[in-house]
Enzyme design. Structure first.
Site, PDB file in Angstrom:
ATOM      1  N   LYS A 162       0.446   2.477  -9.560  1.00 52.13           N
ATOM      2  CA  LYS A 162      -0.439   1.395 -10.004  1.00 52.13           C
ATOM      3  C   LYS A 162      -1.148   1.792 -11.303  1.00 52.13           C
ATOM      4  O   LYS A 162      -1.302   0.977 -12.214  1.00 52.13           O
ATOM      5  CB  LYS A 162      -1.478   1.059  -8.926  1.00 52.13           C
ATOM      6  CG  LYS A 162      -0.932   0.374  -7.690  1.00 52.13           C
ATOM      7  CD  LYS A 162      -0.340  -1.011  -7.922  1.00 52.13           C
ATOM      8  CE  LYS A 162      -1.363  -2.063  -8.289  1.00 52.13           C
ATOM      9  NZ  LYS A 162      -0.750  -3.430  -8.342  1.00 52.13           N
ATOM     10  N   THR A 199      -5.896  -1.903  -8.368  1.00 51.62           N
ATOM     11  CA  THR A 199      -6.645  -1.367  -7.235  1.00 51.62           C
ATOM     12  C   THR A 199      -7.673  -0.323  -7.674  1.00 51.62           C
ATOM     13  O   THR A 199      -7.513   0.315  -8.722  1.00 51.62           O
ATOM     14  CB  THR A 199      -5.640  -0.703  -6.262  1.00 51.62           C
ATOM     15  OG1 THR A 199      -6.349   0.038  -5.285  1.00 51.62           O
ATOM     16  CG2 THR A 199      -4.699   0.272  -6.977  1.00 51.62           C
ATOM     17  N   ASP A 200      -8.684  -0.115  -6.834  1.00 48.12           N
ATOM     18  CA  ASP A 200      -9.655   0.946  -7.135  1.00 48.12           C
ATOM     19  C   ASP A 200      -9.062   2.341  -6.928  1.00 48.12           C
ATOM     20  O   ASP A 200      -9.636   3.338  -7.357  1.00 48.12           O
ATOM     21  CB  ASP A 200     -10.930   0.778  -6.288  1.00 48.12           C
ATOM     22  CG  ASP A 200     -10.697   0.826  -4.778  1.00 48.12           C
ATOM     23  OD1 ASP A 200      -9.537   0.971  -4.350  1.00 48.12           O
ATOM     24  OD2 ASP A 200     -11.694   0.720  -4.028  1.00 48.12           O
ATOM     25  N   GLU A 201      -7.889   2.403  -6.258  1.00 48.41           N
ATOM     26  CA  GLU A 201      -7.307   3.734  -5.974  1.00 48.41           C
ATOM     27  C   GLU A 201      -6.885   4.476  -7.234  1.00 48.41           C
ATOM     28  O   GLU A 201      -6.689   5.694  -7.197  1.00 48.41           O
ATOM     29  CB  GLU A 201      -6.120   3.598  -5.011  1.00 48.41           C
ATOM     30  CG  GLU A 201      -6.521   2.993  -3.690  1.00 48.41           C
ATOM     31  CD  GLU A 201      -5.588   3.336  -2.535  1.00 48.41           C
ATOM     32  OE1 GLU A 201      -4.723   4.205  -2.672  1.00 48.41           O
ATOM     33  OE2 GLU A 201      -5.760   2.710  -1.474  1.00 48.41           O
ATOM     34  N   TYR A 218       1.468   5.944  -4.541  1.00 43.03           N
ATOM     35  CA  TYR A 218       1.101   4.524  -4.715  1.00 43.03           C
ATOM     36  C   TYR A 218       0.126   4.370  -5.873  1.00 43.03           C
ATOM     37  O   TYR A 218       0.353   3.583  -6.805  1.00 43.03           O
ATOM     38  CB  TYR A 218       0.485   3.968  -3.421  1.00 43.03           C
ATOM     39  CG  TYR A 218      -0.290   2.672  -3.641  1.00 43.03           C
ATOM     40  CD1 TYR A 218       0.361   1.489  -3.979  1.00 43.03           C
ATOM     41  CD2 TYR A 218      -1.687   2.647  -3.515  1.00 43.03           C
ATOM     42  CE1 TYR A 218      -0.358   0.308  -4.192  1.00 43.03           C
ATOM     43  CE2 TYR A 218      -2.407   1.465  -3.719  1.00 43.03           C
ATOM     44  CZ  TYR A 218      -1.737   0.305  -4.059  1.00 43.03           C
ATOM     45  OH  TYR A 218      -2.447  -0.856  -4.285  1.00 43.03           O
TER      46      TYR A 218
HETATM   47  P1  NAD Z   1       1.456  -6.863   0.179  1.00 47.15           P
HETATM   48  O1  NAD Z   1       2.283  -5.638   0.378  1.00 47.15           O
HETATM   49  O2  NAD Z   1       0.910  -7.576   1.344  1.00 47.15           O
HETATM   50  O3  NAD Z   1       2.295  -7.939  -0.651  1.00 47.15           O
HETATM   51  C1  NAD Z   1       3.109  -7.593  -1.723  1.00 47.15           C
HETATM   52  C2  NAD Z   1       4.089  -8.738  -1.978  1.00 47.15           C
HETATM   53  O4  NAD Z   1       4.903  -8.371  -3.088  1.00 47.15           O
HETATM   54  C3  NAD Z   1       5.008  -9.018  -0.793  1.00 47.15           C
HETATM   55  O5  NAD Z   1       5.073 -10.392  -0.547  1.00 47.15           O
HETATM   56  C4  NAD Z   1       6.362  -8.498  -1.270  1.00 47.15           C
HETATM   57  O6  NAD Z   1       7.467  -9.197  -0.725  1.00 47.15           O
HETATM   58  C5  NAD Z   1       6.251  -8.691  -2.777  1.00 47.15           C
HETATM   59  N1  NAD Z   1       7.142  -7.804  -3.539  1.00 47.15           N
HETATM   60  C6  NAD Z   1       7.295  -6.470  -3.368  1.00 47.15           C
HETATM   61  N2  NAD Z   1       8.222  -6.005  -4.226  1.00 47.15           N
HETATM   62  C7  NAD Z   1       8.647  -7.071  -4.957  1.00 47.15           C
HETATM   63  C8  NAD Z   1       9.595  -7.225  -5.993  1.00 47.15           C
HETATM   64  N3  NAD Z   1      10.310  -6.202  -6.463  1.00 47.15           N
HETATM   65  N4  NAD Z   1       9.781  -8.463  -6.524  1.00 47.15           N
HETATM   66  C9  NAD Z   1       9.074  -9.525  -6.054  1.00 47.15           C
HETATM   67  N5  NAD Z   1       8.170  -9.435  -5.060  1.00 47.15           N
HETATM   68  C10 NAD Z   1       7.963  -8.221  -4.515  1.00 47.15           C
HETATM   69  O7  NAD Z   1       0.321  -6.425  -0.835  1.00 47.15           O
HETATM   70  P2  NAD Z   1      -1.180  -6.955  -0.974  1.00 47.15           P
HETATM   71  O8  NAD Z   1      -2.043  -6.144  -0.102  1.00 47.15           O
HETATM   72  O9  NAD Z   1      -1.188  -8.421  -0.884  1.00 47.15           O
HETATM   73  O10 NAD Z   1      -1.482  -6.510  -2.478  1.00 47.15           O
HETATM   74  C11 NAD Z   1      -1.183  -7.380  -3.575  1.00 47.15           C
HETATM   75  C12 NAD Z   1      -1.578  -6.703  -4.864  1.00 47.15           C
HETATM   76  O11 NAD Z   1      -2.974  -6.405  -4.839  1.00 47.15           O
HETATM   77  C13 NAD Z   1      -0.862  -5.376  -5.112  1.00 47.15           C
HETATM   78  O12 NAD Z   1      -0.579  -5.292  -6.476  1.00 47.15           O
HETATM   79  C14 NAD Z   1      -1.892  -4.326  -4.687  1.00 47.15           C
HETATM   80  O13 NAD Z   1      -1.691  -3.140  -5.416  1.00 47.15           O
HETATM   81  C15 NAD Z   1      -3.181  -5.016  -5.088  1.00 47.15           C
HETATM   82  N6  NAD Z   1      -4.373  -4.633  -4.292  1.00 47.15           N
HETATM   83  C16 NAD Z   1      -4.332  -4.649  -2.926  1.00 47.15           C
HETATM   84  C17 NAD Z   1      -5.491  -4.345  -2.202  1.00 47.15           C
HETATM   85  C18 NAD Z   1      -5.514  -4.374  -0.686  1.00 47.15           C
HETATM   86  O14 NAD Z   1      -6.508  -3.960  -0.094  1.00 47.15           O
HETATM   87  N7  NAD Z   1      -4.502  -4.882  -0.021  1.00 47.15           N
HETATM   88  C19 NAD Z   1      -6.665  -4.005  -2.892  1.00 47.15           C
HETATM   89  C20 NAD Z   1      -6.655  -3.978  -4.290  1.00 47.15           C
HETATM   90  C21 NAD Z   1      -5.494  -4.313  -4.983  1.00 47.15           C
HETATM   91  O1  DAU Z   2      -8.536   0.492  -2.082  1.00 49.58           O
HETATM   92  C1  DAU Z   2      -7.575  -0.500  -2.276  1.00 49.58           C
HETATM   93  C2  DAU Z   2      -6.331  -0.162  -1.487  1.00 49.58           C
HETATM   94  O2  DAU Z   2      -6.647  -0.371  -0.117  1.00 49.58           O
HETATM   95  C3  DAU Z   2      -5.118  -0.993  -1.893  1.00 49.58           C
HETATM   96  O3  DAU Z   2      -4.794  -0.702  -3.225  1.00 49.58           O
HETATM   97  C4  DAU Z   2      -3.934  -0.694  -0.982  1.00 49.58           C
HETATM   98  O4  DAU Z   2      -2.837  -1.537  -1.310  1.00 49.58           O
HETATM   99  C5  DAU Z   2      -4.351  -0.949   0.449  1.00 49.58           C
HETATM  100  O5  DAU Z   2      -3.294  -0.615   1.334  1.00 49.58           O
HETATM  101  C6  DAU Z   2      -5.605  -0.139   0.804  1.00 49.58           C
HETATM  102  O6  DAU Z   2      -5.291   1.279   0.852  1.00 49.58           O
HETATM  103  P1  DAU Z   2      -5.855   2.243   1.996  1.00 49.58           P
HETATM  104  O7  DAU Z   2      -4.983   3.424   2.090  1.00 49.58           O
HETATM  105  O8  DAU Z   2      -7.319   2.465   1.818  1.00 49.58           O
HETATM  106  O9  DAU Z   2      -5.669   1.260   3.268  1.00 49.58           O
HETATM  107  P2  DAU Z   2      -5.148   1.540   4.765  1.00 49.58           P
HETATM  108  O10 DAU Z   2      -5.413   0.295   5.535  1.00 49.58           O
HETATM  109  O11 DAU Z   2      -3.770   2.097   4.785  1.00 49.58           O
HETATM  110  O12 DAU Z   2      -6.127   2.671   5.277  1.00 49.58           O
HETATM  111  C7  DAU Z   2      -7.539   2.489   5.308  1.00 49.58           C
HETATM  112  C8  DAU Z   2      -8.163   3.784   5.786  1.00 49.58           C
HETATM  113  O13 DAU Z   2      -7.808   3.984   7.164  1.00 49.58           O
HETATM  114  C9  DAU Z   2      -7.661   5.024   5.054  1.00 49.58           C
HETATM  115  O14 DAU Z   2      -8.714   5.948   4.897  1.00 49.58           O
HETATM  116  C10 DAU Z   2      -6.602   5.595   5.986  1.00 49.58           C
HETATM  117  C11 DAU Z   2      -7.098   5.218   7.361  1.00 49.58           C
HETATM  118  N1  DAU Z   2      -6.030   4.976   8.380  1.00 49.58           N
HETATM  119  C12 DAU Z   2      -5.053   4.101   8.060  1.00 49.58           C
HETATM  120  C13 DAU Z   2      -4.024   3.851   8.959  1.00 49.58           C
HETATM  121  C14 DAU Z   2      -2.908   2.891   8.604  1.00 49.58           C
HETATM  122  C15 DAU Z   2      -6.095   5.591   9.616  1.00 49.58           C
HETATM  123  O15 DAU Z   2      -7.022   6.361   9.910  1.00 49.58           O
HETATM  124  N2  DAU Z   2      -5.086   5.348  10.510  1.00 49.58           N
HETATM  125  C16 DAU Z   2      -4.050   4.516  10.228  1.00 49.58           C
HETATM  126  O16 DAU Z   2      -3.143   4.351  11.080  1.00 49.58           O
END
Ligand code: NAD
Ligand code: DAU
Length: 348
Positions: A160, A131-133, A156
């Site tokens: 990562k 992730t970019d985080e 988190y």
């Molecule tokens: P998500 O939470 O929707 O899915 C995660 C999946 O991993 C789920 O299906 C969960 O059951 C599985 N999992 C969790 N713990 C596990 C374990 N111990 N063993 C096997 N499976 C397990 O997450 P996502 O948003 O799809 O993100 C997927 C990946 O991409 C993550 O590594 C996240 O850090 C990365 N990522 C997410 C975003 C985003 O915006 N969502 C952006 C950049 C990177």
């Molecule tokens: O940047 C990549 C990341 O983006 C991934 O690595 C993470 O897995 C993914 O969850 C996401 O993280 P964020 O924290 O940016 O996403 P989230 O949807 O939780 O929040 C987006 C923005 O909205 C953040 O600035 C927090 C704000 N927010 C979020 C929630 C859930 C609110 O203001 N209210 C809310 O209830």
């Protein structure tokens, strides 16, 4: 021919990667392992569940014996690792779970890959999705580049970042062939409704308050999830061993502006008078340690591997809202039980 282990394939991004790979590569064997936490949902994979080149196994990435057995049974030569605990708010209340899954789980997979492949690393690949985080928070200007120093701020992102370091350590120390990508915020179908966009769509549908953290001025860089899956495909097939690529769509939005777009579109779709959904906006206590701005520079991926997002945000957000409105039963099945408990605790 490849025997690909995809981890976390029942999650939001994972299900789009699994669907893309199963459909595009009939000659590959796709083994999806996921331990189906609250975020994993096999409903997301209905269209591929009977495909001859696809196998789902319920497995925990921290379970060393089970991971070893899966590598041996399926002759795994490629890992696309997405499984993780992924929600920042949950990491604030339960950091240990994040260290366990994101760090120890990644280490377990890396070590098994090293053991299984040690006699011949040719044609093998461990691809880690990050992730970019990990880069921390930006000021008003500038972008995250591949060589931006790590500065994670939440449990988190710290977990990562640690997993990214382990991946690179296995490359440097043991010669494991690896790829790493760091992607910005994804949006689209199948996202668990604890994350901003599906949470707000669902709350609007149910006429519940829209909890905006702080002043709503934090900025995120949004990418349509299918474009992330396409980028993963490109990097896996064309990426240079040991390299890192940033993935993003140059698409920055402040939370409040994005929320207003969602409100407007929802008013349109639900045929409500303009301004109805915006009235639900409710400013709440800010997230602890809330990163101010993320913005990814993905020029390297474009210039070296030719990937670009296929969808403009204006189109992507409408497609996304349409998907949730067409799949109300998907949402209803999720937002019961454990989810209600989480919601009540998080938003008191
Ligand atoms: P998500 O939470 O929707 O899915 C995660 C999946 O991993 C789920 O299906 C969960 O059951 C599985 N999992 C969790 N713990 C596990 C374990 N111990 N063993 C096997 N499976 C397990 O997450 P996502 O948003 O799809 O993100 C997927 C990946 O991409 C993550 O590594 C996240 O850090 C990365 N990522 C997410 C975003 C985003 O915006 N969502 C952006 C950049 C990177
Ligand atoms: O940047 C990549 C990341 O983006 C991934 O690595 C993470 O897995 C993914 O969850 C996401 O993280 P964020 O924290 O940016 O996403 P989230 O949807 O939780 O929040 C987006 C923005 O909205 C953040 O600035 C927090 C704000 N927010 C979020 C929630 C859930 C609110 O203001 N209210 C809310 O209830």
């Amino acid at each position: 021919m490849k025997n690909i282990l995809i981890t976390g394939g029942a999650g939001f991004i994972g299900c789009h990667v699994v669907k893309l790979f199963v459909e595009k590569y009939p000659d590959y064997t796709i083994v999806n392992i996921d331990n189906l936490t609250y975020a994993g949902n096999l409903e997301n994979l209905k269209v591929v569940e009977t495909a001859p080149n696809y196998k789902f196994i319920k497995a925990d990435i921290c379970d060393r014996a089970h991971i070893k057995e899966i590598f041996e049974t399926y002759g795994i030569d490629t890992v696309v690792h997405l499984a993780a605990e992924s929600h920042v708010d949950r990491s604030i209340t339960n950091p240990f779970e994040f260290a366990q899954t994101n760090i120890m789980g990644t280490l377990t997979l890396l070590n098994q890959a090293k053991e299984s492949w040690k006699d011949d690393m040719t044609g093998k690949m461990f691809y880690h999705i990050s992730t970019d985080e990990v880069f921390g928070s930006l000021g008003d200007s500038g972008y995250f580049l591949e060589d931006t120093s790590y500065d994670p701020q939440s449990p988190y992102s710290a977990s990562k970042a640690s997993s990214d370091h382990f991946v690179r350590a296995y490359h440097n120390t043991y010669g494991l062939p690896v790829l790493v990508t760091n992607c910005s915020n994804n949006y689209g179908p199948n996202q668990f409704p604890e994350k901003l966009i599906p949470l707000f769509i669902n709350n609007i549908l149910n006429e519940k308050p829209l909890p905006v953290y702080g002043a709503g001025l934090n900025i995120r860089d949004w990418l349509y999830v299918v474009d992330h899956a396409r980028a993963i495909d490109v990097v896996l097939h064309k990426g240079k061993v040991g390299e890192t690529y940033n993935i993003g769509g140059f698409n920055e939005w402040s939370n409040i502006d994005l929320i207003k777009v969602i409100c407007r579109e929802m008013d349109n779709k639900l045929q409500k008078p303009a301004g109805t959904s915006e009235k639900l906006i409710s400013y709440v206590t800010d997230r602890a340690g809330h990163d101010m701005r993320y913005a990814i520079d993905s020029s390297k991926l474009k210039e070296e591997l030719g990937w670009e997002p296929s969808l403009q945000f204006e189109e992507g957000i409408v497609k996304t809202i349409d998907w949730y409105l067409d799949n109300l039963d998907w949402m209803e099945r999720i937002v019961s039980g454990d989810y209600q408990e989480y919601y009540n605790k998080q938003y008191k």
